[in-house]
Design a protein around this motif. Sequence first.
Motif, short mmCIF file in Angstrom:
data_model
loop_
_atom_site.label_atom_id
_atom_site.label_comp_id
_atom_site.label_asym_id
_atom_site.label_seq_id
_atom_site.Cartn_x
_atom_site.Cartn_y
_atom_site.Cartn_z
N UNK A 26 0.81 -1.20 0.00
CA UNK A 26 0.00 0.00 0.00
C UNK A 26 0.85 1.27 0.00
N UNK A 27 2.06 1.19 0.59
CA UNK A 27 2.96 2.35 0.53
C UNK A 27 3.38 2.63 -0.90
N UNK A 28 3.73 1.58 -1.64
CA UNK A 28 4.07 1.76 -3.06
C UNK A 28 2.84 2.21 -3.84
N UNK A 29 1.69 1.64 -3.49
CA UNK A 29 0.41 1.98 -4.12
C UNK A 29 0.14 3.48 -4.01
N UNK A 30 0.30 4.02 -2.80
CA UNK A 30 0.06 5.44 -2.59
C UNK A 30 1.18 6.29 -3.16
N UNK A 31 2.43 5.78 -3.11
CA UNK A 31 3.56 6.55 -3.63
C UNK A 31 3.41 6.87 -5.11
N UNK A 32 2.97 5.88 -5.88
CA UNK A 32 2.75 6.14 -7.30
C UNK A 32 1.53 7.03 -7.53
N UNK A 33 0.64 7.12 -6.56
CA UNK A 33 -0.51 8.02 -6.69
C UNK A 33 -0.12 9.48 -6.70
#
Length: 277
Positions: free
Chosen positions: A52-59
Amino acid sequence: PRKRKEWQWPLLGAACVCPGAAIIAPFAFEIKKTGMNQRPQEARQRLELARKAVHAGFGLAALLLRWLTWQQAAALAALALAFNAFLFPRLGARALYRHEEQRLGWSPGMIAYPAAVLALVTLSPLPVAAAVWGLMAFGDGFAAVAGSSIGGPVLPWNRGKTWAGFLGFVAAGTASSAALLVWCNPDSPNSAAACAATALVCALVESLPIRLTDNLSVPAVGAPVLPLVNRIATGSGQAPGSPGSYCGSDAASVTRHLQKCGWLGSSVMMPAAPNSA
């Protein structure tokens, strides 16, 4: 909004994407040490938080949609799709695979994410695409964080989801989508109510016990629901239509498209067409 030179938008894209990619390194190293097939519960939770950290980072790349044309945004999304499919696994993303993804040899969610963004920027107005991208990246991400860290009562229709995660999705999704909508279209009216209603609908979809990845179900629902709810909230009285292709990059065509979707009132002044005589 300030205009960017043509060569600056790839640099802005790298500036937004690189932090998200860099997040993977410490998590991947720690997860790999514990072993992928027989992880303890703590390591499994750490795996989900890392995803989820990577998920939000690309957001964070959704901030670029204020300056990009839809063609440039689609090109970046296609590049991200190729990156996730071929290069990202070689850079350590395999350490973030769930057990079933280890058996498959690839992650459907990591492929669906940029594919959904590509569909959003191609089929929706860019401010709407940014808002729905925020729902997918930050709403879904914060739901996992709240659900794992707070816990509490589970949802009656899905024992694997909690009320904390559900409400976390609604709160973070509302804030991120409303902020991105105003960021990409500073002249838009206050649409927080429409974003909140859309976040609630998307949170319901995300919590359903279905096998379809959230990276597809959330944007598939959010993209048509957000303009529809906004039309109802603004009292335009127009029947909802399909999102339609967003092909305008000049100020006049952007304003026309936003008026058609109900994001701007008809009182907004339109530039006069040049006299052909």
